[in-house]
Design an enzyme around this catalytic site. Structure first.
Site, PDB file in Angstrom:
ATOM      1  N   ARG A 129      -7.615  -3.357   9.135  1.00 61.59           N
ATOM      2  CA  ARG A 129      -6.693  -4.300   9.790  1.00 61.59           C
ATOM      3  C   ARG A 129      -7.351  -4.989  10.994  1.00 61.59           C
ATOM      4  O   ARG A 129      -6.998  -6.110  11.336  1.00 61.59           O
ATOM      5  CB  ARG A 129      -5.402  -3.595  10.191  1.00 61.59           C
ATOM      6  CG  ARG A 129      -4.697  -3.006   8.971  1.00 61.59           C
ATOM      7  CD  ARG A 129      -3.232  -2.825   9.153  1.00 61.59           C
ATOM      8  NE  ARG A 129      -2.700  -1.933   8.132  1.00 61.59           N
ATOM      9  CZ  ARG A 129      -2.384  -2.294   6.894  1.00 61.59           C
ATOM     10  NH1 ARG A 129      -2.530  -3.535   6.501  1.00 61.59           N
ATOM     11  NH2 ARG A 129      -1.911  -1.415   6.026  1.00 61.59           N
ATOM     12  N   ARG A 154      -6.771   1.471  17.685  1.00 61.45           N
ATOM     13  CA  ARG A 154      -6.517   0.025  17.554  1.00 61.45           C
ATOM     14  C   ARG A 154      -6.201  -0.647  18.882  1.00 61.45           C
ATOM     15  O   ARG A 154      -6.403  -1.866  19.004  1.00 61.45           O
ATOM     16  CB  ARG A 154      -5.408  -0.221  16.520  1.00 61.45           C
ATOM     17  CG  ARG A 154      -5.897   0.057  15.109  1.00 61.45           C
ATOM     18  CD  ARG A 154      -4.834  -0.161  14.053  1.00 61.45           C
ATOM     19  NE  ARG A 154      -5.427  -0.049  12.722  1.00 61.45           N
ATOM     20  CZ  ARG A 154      -4.740   0.124  11.611  1.00 61.45           C
ATOM     21  NH1 ARG A 154      -3.421   0.215  11.643  1.00 61.45           N
ATOM     22  NH2 ARG A 154      -5.370   0.202  10.450  1.00 61.45           N
ATOM     23  N   ARG A 206       2.947   5.974  -3.215  1.00 64.71           N
ATOM     24  CA  ARG A 206       4.099   6.789  -3.617  1.00 64.71           C
ATOM     25  C   ARG A 206       4.330   6.710  -5.119  1.00 64.71           C
ATOM     26  O   ARG A 206       4.712   7.707  -5.755  1.00 64.71           O
ATOM     27  CB  ARG A 206       5.340   6.354  -2.831  1.00 64.71           C
ATOM     28  CG  ARG A 206       5.261   6.812  -1.359  1.00 64.71           C
ATOM     29  CD  ARG A 206       6.135   5.974  -0.472  1.00 64.71           C
ATOM     30  NE  ARG A 206       6.229   6.477   0.890  1.00 64.71           N
ATOM     31  CZ  ARG A 206       5.306   6.296   1.854  1.00 64.71           C
ATOM     32  NH1 ARG A 206       4.188   5.631   1.593  1.00 64.71           N
ATOM     33  NH2 ARG A 206       5.492   6.778   3.070  1.00 64.71           N
ATOM     34  N   GLY A 232      -4.954   8.026   5.358  1.00 64.14           N
ATOM     35  CA  GLY A 232      -4.049   8.987   5.991  1.00 64.14           C
ATOM     36  C   GLY A 232      -2.847   9.275   5.113  1.00 64.14           C
ATOM     37  O   GLY A 232      -2.374  10.417   5.034  1.00 64.14           O
ATOM     38  N   LYS A 247      -4.874   5.704  14.552  1.00 64.55           N
ATOM     39  CA  LYS A 247      -4.927   5.062  13.228  1.00 64.55           C
ATOM     40  C   LYS A 247      -6.379   5.064  12.740  1.00 64.55           C
ATOM     41  O   LYS A 247      -7.198   5.833  13.240  1.00 64.55           O
ATOM     42  CB  LYS A 247      -4.346   3.647  13.314  1.00 64.55           C
ATOM     43  CG  LYS A 247      -2.848   3.625  13.616  1.00 64.55           C
ATOM     44  CD  LYS A 247      -2.048   4.180  12.457  1.00 64.55           C
ATOM     45  CE  LYS A 247      -0.554   4.175  12.749  1.00 64.55           C
ATOM     46  NZ  LYS A 247       0.200   4.920  11.739  1.00 64.55           N
ATOM     47  N   SER A 302       7.305   8.758  12.161  1.00 64.36           N
ATOM     48  CA  SER A 302       6.165   8.578  11.260  1.00 64.36           C
ATOM     49  C   SER A 302       6.611   8.804   9.824  1.00 64.36           C
ATOM     50  O   SER A 302       7.094   9.891   9.469  1.00 64.36           O
ATOM     51  CB  SER A 302       5.055   9.574  11.615  1.00 64.36           C
ATOM     52  OG  SER A 302       4.203   9.756  10.503  1.00 64.36           O
ATOM     53  N   LYS A 342       0.834  -1.209   0.000  1.00 62.13           N
ATOM     54  CA  LYS A 342       0.000   0.000   0.000  1.00 62.13           C
ATOM     55  C   LYS A 342       0.867   1.257   0.000  1.00 62.13           C
ATOM     56  O   LYS A 342       0.617   2.185  -0.764  1.00 62.13           O
ATOM     57  CB  LYS A 342      -0.930  -0.036   1.228  1.00 62.13           C
ATOM     58  CG  LYS A 342      -1.863   1.147   1.343  1.00 62.13           C
ATOM     59  CD  LYS A 342      -3.050   0.839   2.218  1.00 62.13           C
ATOM     60  CE  LYS A 342      -2.745   0.854   3.706  1.00 62.13           C
ATOM     61  NZ  LYS A 342      -2.448   2.206   4.231  1.00 62.13           N
ATOM     62  N   ASP A 356       1.708  -1.272  11.714  1.00 65.69           N
ATOM     63  CA  ASP A 356       0.406  -1.709  11.191  1.00 65.69           C
ATOM     64  C   ASP A 356       0.106  -3.168  11.522  1.00 65.69           C
ATOM     65  O   ASP A 356      -1.002  -3.651  11.273  1.00 65.69           O
ATOM     66  CB  ASP A 356       0.352  -1.511   9.672  1.00 65.69           C
ATOM     67  CG  ASP A 356       0.326  -0.033   9.304  1.00 65.69           C
ATOM     68  OD1 ASP A 356      -0.056   0.784  10.163  1.00 65.69           O
ATOM     69  OD2 ASP A 356       0.686   0.293   8.159  1.00 65.69           O
ATOM     70  N   ARG A 374      -8.628  12.186  12.532  1.00 66.43           N
ATOM     71  CA  ARG A 374      -7.206  11.867  12.774  1.00 66.43           C
ATOM     72  C   ARG A 374      -6.375  13.152  12.755  1.00 66.43           C
ATOM     73  O   ARG A 374      -6.658  14.069  12.001  1.00 66.43           O
ATOM     74  CB  ARG A 374      -6.723  10.850  11.728  1.00 66.43           C
ATOM     75  CG  ARG A 374      -7.450   9.518  11.893  1.00 66.43           C
ATOM     76  CD  ARG A 374      -7.032   8.507  10.850  1.00 66.43           C
ATOM     77  NE  ARG A 374      -5.629   8.143  10.976  1.00 66.43           N
ATOM     78  CZ  ARG A 374      -4.999   7.368  10.091  1.00 66.43           C
ATOM     79  NH1 ARG A 374      -5.653   6.893   9.046  1.00 66.43           N
ATOM     80  NH2 ARG A 374      -3.736   7.060  10.261  1.00 66.43           N
TER      81      ARG A 374
HETATM   82  C1  S3P Z   1       2.376   4.721   6.143  1.00 65.88           C
HETATM   83  C2  S3P Z   1       2.961   5.011   7.342  1.00 65.88           C
HETATM   84  C3  S3P Z   1       2.425   4.552   8.638  1.00 65.88           C
HETATM   85  C4  S3P Z   1       1.420   3.439   8.480  1.00 65.88           C
HETATM   86  C5  S3P Z   1       0.458   3.696   7.363  1.00 65.88           C
HETATM   87  C6  S3P Z   1       1.186   3.875   6.053  1.00 65.88           C
HETATM   88  C7  S3P Z   1       2.976   5.267   4.922  1.00 65.88           C
HETATM   89  O1  S3P Z   1       1.817   5.646   9.289  1.00 65.88           O
HETATM   90  O2  S3P Z   1       0.723   3.241   9.685  1.00 65.88           O
HETATM   91  O3  S3P Z   1      -0.449   2.610   7.233  1.00 65.88           O
HETATM   92  O4  S3P Z   1       2.656   4.782   3.817  1.00 65.88           O
HETATM   93  O5  S3P Z   1       3.798   6.181   5.022  1.00 65.88           O
HETATM   94  P1  S3P Z   1       2.705   6.644  10.185  1.00 65.88           P
HETATM   95  O6  S3P Z   1       3.860   6.992   9.382  1.00 65.88           O
HETATM   96  O7  S3P Z   1       1.865   7.852  10.463  1.00 65.88           O
HETATM   97  O8  S3P Z   1       3.023   5.878  11.430  1.00 65.88           O
END
Ligand code: S3P
Length: 449
Positions: A408, A366, A43, A111, A362, A185, A38, A335, A140
């Site tokens: 999830r 969770r 990206r 997100g 999240k 993050s 994902k 995750d 969020r």
């Molecule tokens: C992700 C980063 C993570 C992850 C999300 C995908 C990403 O979040 O939990 O499912 O693709 O950069 P955080 O970077 O906010 O922890």
């Protein structure tokens, strides 16, 4: 004839998934391919959309989240061929050329779409954007990206002083920044690095522990000047680089593979192989945690595909032991904590998970949701502000449980159900389509239906 192990009832938009105990005589068997990663899918679509020329994406995840990303960037002028997992072609607009959309950009449940996109929008001079998401995404926290972007000079407004979407953005020329992020993050890091692409100078993000580095790898592959310092957990992008369309081969998502790895580890008699899984070291905390629990997992055919390490992963059932998970490994399995909680429920002893307060913000809270659902299945769970204690090793009872609209959670509970007595119904199982549209088909295949 015995009842099927997996049954689905669809009521309007809602899917209720009933899962009975898997047979301990034959266990779970099969060779599986999980959908594309994902994070890498988002990206690839985003960098393809802002690069010059054509990007070809093989193995794109067709879940709801990348669909949201594709729709947002189409609305800003990127040409994206119909999404399929074979090959998607993206004709990018070129740096600084995103078009002002005629409507609100909707990131849905994602997100990653919203936070990463904000870095690009804030740095598009002269354009006005409004962005929103579903109920969950609008609850969020966005200040984690809005505040550093404002330090770069961004103009962003939103509910409660920019804490929550919907947000409005007026793009402008940004200043470079060295941002010391209080949280590890990848969404924060990537947002700032993407904003830094258009700033005049070097933009650096230093984080307290290393989060997934897919942005750094892919930005380099697209031609940006990026430096990383693993010692200080810092990544730097040099503003003004041009991005050029590339071929991206998306590996299978280890976060999706994790469901099958735990399923194989907890159902007696099982042996599963999950092929073509991305094993980037910033994502393999789940393998380390399962190794600590004495799961029988082996990596085979390790190789590198388009700049990302990939392997086939074999899991065989073996009795699990409790473990302790905290500190630097947390961002590398962030995750996978819901499915690890399921493994912990079946492992002898008390598993302690700490430093995981991020789970509360999240797609659902969770920690609270998993604690409550596992309790319904007879597991003793103690909740802490930043983690859980899970007393494992006792039989799980089938129950009626809830996904809280979180993909999830839905999938983790379906796996727990395989190892529980009688039957478990997961209400709101349609959430799985966010990251794993074929989850139920694969579940049926490994139980032999
Ligand atoms: C992700 C980063 C993570 C992850 C999300 C995908 C990403 O979040 O939990 O499912 O693709 O950069 P955080 O970077 O906010 O922890």
């Amino acid at each position: 004839m015995s009842s099927p192990i997996v049954t689905v009832e669809t009521l309007k938009q809602q899917q209720n998934l009933t899962v009975r105990s898997a047979s301990a005589d034959i266990g779970l068997q099969g060779t599986i391919r999980v959908p594309g990663d994902k994070s890498i899918s988002h990206r690839a679509l985003m960098l393809g959309a802002i690069a010059t020329g054509e990007t070809c994406i093989r193995g794109l995840l067709l879940g709801e989240d990348p669909r949201s990303t594709a729709a947002c960037f189409q609305a800003m002028g990127a040409e994206i061929s119909p999404l399929n997992s074979e090959e998607v072609r993206v004709r990018g607009v070129g740096m600084g050329q995103l078009r002002e959309p005629r409507d609100v950009l909707n990131a849905g449940n994602s997100g990653t779409t919203l936070r990463l996109m904000l870095g690009l929008l804030a740095s598009q001079p002269g354009c006005f954007f409004t962005v929103t998401g579903d109920d969950s995404l609008r609850s969020r926290p966005m200040s984690r990206v809005v505040v550093p972007l404002q330090q770069m000079g961004a103009q962003i407004w939103g509910r409660e002083a920019g804490k929550f979407a919907p947000l409005a953005v007026r793009g402008r020329q940004l200043q470079p920044l060295h941002y010391h992020s209080p949280i590890a993050s990848a969404q924060v890091k990537s947002c700032i690095l993407l904003a830094g692409l258009m700033a005049d100078g070097e933009t650096t993000v230093t984080e307290p522990a290393l989060s997934r580095d897919h942005s750094e790898r892919m930005l380099k592959a697209f031609g940006a000047e990026v430096r990383v310092d693993p010692e200080t957990h810092s990544a730097t992008v040099v503003g003004g680089s041009q991005l050029h369309g590339q071929t991206v081969v998306v590996p299978g998502d280890i976060s999706s593979a994790a469901f099958w790895l735990v399923a194989g580890a907890i159902v007696p008699g099982s042996e599963l192989v999950v092929e073509n899984v991305g094993v980037n070291p910033t994502r393999t905390g789940i393998l380390e945690a399962l190794a600590q629990m004495e799961a029988d997992i082996t990596l085979e055919h390790q190789r590198e595909v388009a700049g990302e390490p990939v392997a086939d992963i074999r899991v065989r059932y073996s009795p699990l032991k409790a473990c302790e998970i905290s500190g630097e490994v947390i961002p590398r399995l962030i995750d996978e904590i819901p499915i690890l909680a399921v493994a912990a429920a079946l492992a002898t002893g008390t598993t302690k998970i700490r430093d995981a307060a991020e789970l509360r913000v999240k797609e659902s809270d969770r920690l609270a949701v998993m604690a409550k659902q596992l309790e319904k299945m007879g597991v003793k769970v103690t909740e802490y502000p930043d983690g859980l204690d899970i007393e494992g090793g006792f039989p799980l009872q089938g129950a009626d449980v809830e996904s809280y609209g979180d993909h999830r959670i839905a999938m983790s509970l379906a796996i727990a159900a395989l190892a529980a007595s009688d039957r478990t119904t997961i209400f709101g199982a349609e959430a799985a389509s966010i990251s794993y549209p074929d989850f139920i088909e694969t579940l049926r295949a490994i139980v032999g239906e």
